[in-house]
Design a protein around this motif. Structure first.
Motif, PDB file in Angstrom:
ATOM      1  N   UNK A 121       0.826  -1.217   0.000  1.00 20.25           N
ATOM      2  CA  UNK A 121       0.000   0.000   0.000  1.00 20.25           C
ATOM      3  C   UNK A 121       0.856   1.262   0.000  1.00 20.25           C
ATOM      4  N   UNK A 122       1.998   1.173   0.680  1.00 17.21           N
ATOM      5  CA  UNK A 122       2.868   2.357   0.738  1.00 17.21           C
ATOM      6  C   UNK A 122       3.913   2.364  -0.385  1.00 17.21           C
ATOM      7  N   UNK A 180      -5.236   6.150  -0.704  1.00 18.34           N
ATOM      8  CA  UNK A 180      -4.146   5.215  -1.020  1.00 18.34           C
ATOM      9  C   UNK A 180      -3.884   5.151  -2.527  1.00 18.34           C
ATOM     10  N   UNK A 181      -4.950   5.256  -3.307  1.00 18.09           N
ATOM     11  CA  UNK A 181      -4.734   5.214  -4.751  1.00 18.09           C
ATOM     12  C   UNK A 181      -3.922   6.425  -5.207  1.00 18.09           C
ATOM     13  N   UNK A 194       0.138  17.878  -0.318  1.00 25.87           N
ATOM     14  CA  UNK A 194      -1.166  17.227  -0.201  1.00 25.87           C
ATOM     15  C   UNK A 194      -2.002  17.374  -1.470  1.00 25.87           C
ATOM     16  N   UNK A 195      -1.481  18.142  -2.398  1.00 29.12           N
ATOM     17  CA  UNK A 195      -2.206  18.446  -3.635  1.00 29.12           C
ATOM     18  C   UNK A 195      -2.796  17.200  -4.338  1.00 29.12           C
ATOM     19  N   UNK A 196      -1.972  16.169  -4.582  1.00 27.04           N
ATOM     20  CA  UNK A 196      -2.543  14.998  -5.298  1.00 27.04           C
ATOM     21  C   UNK A 196      -3.605  14.253  -4.481  1.00 27.04           C
ATOM     22  N   UNK A 197      -3.712  14.580  -3.178  1.00 23.23           N
ATOM     23  CA  UNK A 197      -4.624  13.844  -2.291  1.00 23.23           C
ATOM     24  C   UNK A 197      -5.901  14.617  -2.002  1.00 23.23           C
ATOM     25  N   UNK A 199       2.010  -0.194  -5.939  1.00 22.01           N
ATOM     26  CA  UNK A 199       0.953   0.475  -5.176  1.00 22.01           C
ATOM     27  C   UNK A 199      -0.418   0.271  -5.825  1.00 22.01           C
ATOM     28  N   UNK A 200      -0.426   0.284  -7.142  1.00 21.46           N
ATOM     29  CA  UNK A 200      -1.720   0.099  -7.821  1.00 21.46           C
ATOM     30  C   UNK A 200      -2.248  -1.319  -7.658  1.00 21.46           C
TER      31      UNK A 200
END
Ligand code: AMP
Ligand code: MG
Length: 522
Positions: free
Chosen positions: A362-363, A394-395, A407-410, A452-453
């Motif tokens: 996951x990480x 997580x994705x 944090x932008x992509x999240x 991760x994917x």
């Protein structure tokens, strides 16, 4: 009928109920009762799994034939089928409940396919059995859609599960009081055909053991090892070491299953021992739910709202407790508790290893060190406090720039603006440490992303998505079910035309029945 080979080992090799008349009863000295599905007015096939059909050796023309709806709606049987209901007990919500049994599940028979795989077919909602107690043996459309879709969704996610072949509407109403509050109403009835190599549960062993029937207990254990654990059966039959290794295998499989639930954000909702498969398959999809905003204390099951015994974060320890109940039931097969203790220890080890592997995946780390497990725990705390969507977070984590983490992509993963503002600094600080750890792991960026994917699905069966398909189905439009099934066949692939299915739970669904609140009424 299609050419299928039935080999009904369960009813052939194990003692059955000598009484064949209808009627609710306590059944002693037997592991099953013969019972035919009760006919329905107008069976109609509305959804099916093409992978499962192929696996069983059924062609498209078999599925589409009028005969199929008759058989899988309970109005007819194919040659070779020997319908029965299994006799089992269980611990419900921590308390011994005595005999339960298949109250509305009727197994049709065991198919052995061309590859030699054994698949038992079982109708859920096909009418009363000797184990129906005060209930009607039927199932409503909403719960049948949920079981059908989730069985297949879990399979495609790689989570051990029973499967689903078909969903048939019966044309008959079923009366349910959804929240047990005096508001009973008629709902459309349906029948799911579920499929598994074995439907034996912990409770199948608990019942004869609770009655002191060690002969029957031993018979079932020997049968289960022979049929369902052939790799073990090859060694010394009847010896205590074999039972010990078998129990350890059950513990291992259960540990792997629960670790997978935690990875994908699945909450079973009713982890009673009668709902625990001996093969470590997710079984009995009732008031289950998928985690939207990460919350280890969440349960979808309103019937469990008070103690929240089956909350998301307790699943690993509840599975362990259930295994201690199984160990207790199997104890008469052992001279002392040593091997059972060793099995339970195997659960701990297997769960820890699987959980760590999931953390690494996951990480996007090469491996999970002690510090990484701590890093993950800290993240869980932040996700819970910040009201962050588990699947989206997580994705998207793989999109974070390791050289300049922000944090932008999240951003899409946050539900509450206030919670976000409060946790942002801590999350940023966490991201900094995380990025440093990733740089140290020095995985090639493409490999890291792919890893991760594989561990973080893009699409899961969010509760509100299932409910939307149900709302449509209740008006006679079944298209939403097959659409969702199609989406969930490839949960790890970005499907550009399906972006609408990978968004936060909408506000209207936060407290709506079926979306966040589910009862055992089904
Ligand atoms: P569950 O909580 O769904 O695992 O069910 C617990 C027990 O109740 C099992 O023995 C089920 O077979 C039985 N049961 C649940 N719903 C019905 C129903 N509508 N008719 C008969 N038995 C049922
Ligand atoms: Mg059950």
């Amino acid at each position: 009928m299609p050419s299928l080979r039935f080999d009904n080992a369960f009813v052939r090799d194990l003692p059955g109920d000598p009484v064949s008349a209808p009627g609710i009863r306590q059944v002693h000295g037997a592991l099953w009762s013969a019972v035919a599905p009760a006919p329905v007015v107008a069976p109609k096939l509305v959804a099916w799994s093409r992978e499962m059909a192929v696996r069983l050796g059924l062609g498209e023309e078999d599925i589409q034939s009028p005969e199929f709806a008759q058989v899988f709606g309970g109005n007819a049987t194919w040659l070779g089928m020997e319908p029965f209901a299994a006799n089992y007990g269980g611990h419900q919500f921590g308390h011994w409940a005595g005999q339960l049994g298949d109250g509305r599940a009727i197994s049709l028979g065991e198919i052995v396919n061309a590859a030699g795989e054994r698949w038992e077919l079982q109708l859920k909602g096909a009418g009363p059995t000797p184990y129906s107690r005060s209930a009607d043996g039927r199932a409503v459309l909403r719960s049948s859609v949920r079981e059908f879709l989730c069985s297949e969704a879990m399979h495609h996610l790689g989570v051990p599960t029973t499967r689903a072949l078909s969903l048939v509407v019966t044309g008959e109403p079923v009366v349910r009081d959804m929240f047990y509050d005096g508001n009973a109403r008629e709902e459309p009835g349906a029948i799911v055909c579920r499929v598994a190599p074995s439907f034996i549960r912990f409770g199948n062993f608990e019942l004869p053991s609770s009655r002191g029937d060690v002969t029957l207990l031993r018979q079932l254990a020997d049968f289960c090892i022979d049929r369902d654990f052939p790799e073990l059966a090859a060694s010394r039959v009847g010896s205590e070491r074999l039972y010990g290794e078998w129990f350890a295998q059950v513990c291992e499989r259960t540990a792997r299953m629960v670790a997978e639930w935690m990875r994908v954000g699945f909450v079973h909702g009713v982890m009673n021992t009668d709902n625990m498969s001996i093969l470590g398959l997710t079984i009995d999809y009732g008031p289950y739910g998928w985690v939207d905003n990460f919350d280890l204390d969440w349960t979808p099951n309103t019937t469990d709202a008070h103690g929240r015994r089956y909350r998301f974060g307790w699943q690993p320890k509840i599975a362990y407790w259930n295994l201690t109940r199984l160990a207790h039931a199997l104890a008469p097969l052992f001279d002392d508790a040593e091997q059972l203790q060793a099995g339970l220890q195997r659960y701990m080890e297997t769960f820890t290893a699987a959980d760590r592997a999931n953390t690494a995946g996951k990480l996007g780390l090469d491996t999970c060190r002690d510090g990484d497990a701590v890093l993950m725990q800290q993240l869980y705390g932040l996700l819970q406090a910040g009201e962050v969507d588990m699947t989206l977070f997580f994705r998207s984590l793989s999109d974070v720039d390791l050289d300049n983490p922000t944090l932008e992509p999240l951003a899409e993963a946050f539900y509450g603006a206030a919670q976000r503002t409060a946790t942002d600094p801590d999350l940023l600080e966490w991201l900094g440490r995380y990025a440093a750890r990733c740089r140290e792991a020095s995985l090639d960026p493409g490999a890291r992303r792919a890893r991760m994917h594989e561990a973080n699905p893009r699409y899961v069966l969010r509760n509100y998505l299932a409910q939307q398909a149900i709302d449509r189905a209740e008006t006679g439009d079944y298209g939403g079910i097959m659409e969702l099934l199609e989406l969930l066949r490839r949960p790890y692939d970005d499907q550009p035309d399906k972006a609408a299915y990978a968004v936060r739970r909408p506000d209207w669904a936060r407290n709506r029945a079926g979306c966040s609140m589910l009862s055992c009424s089904s």
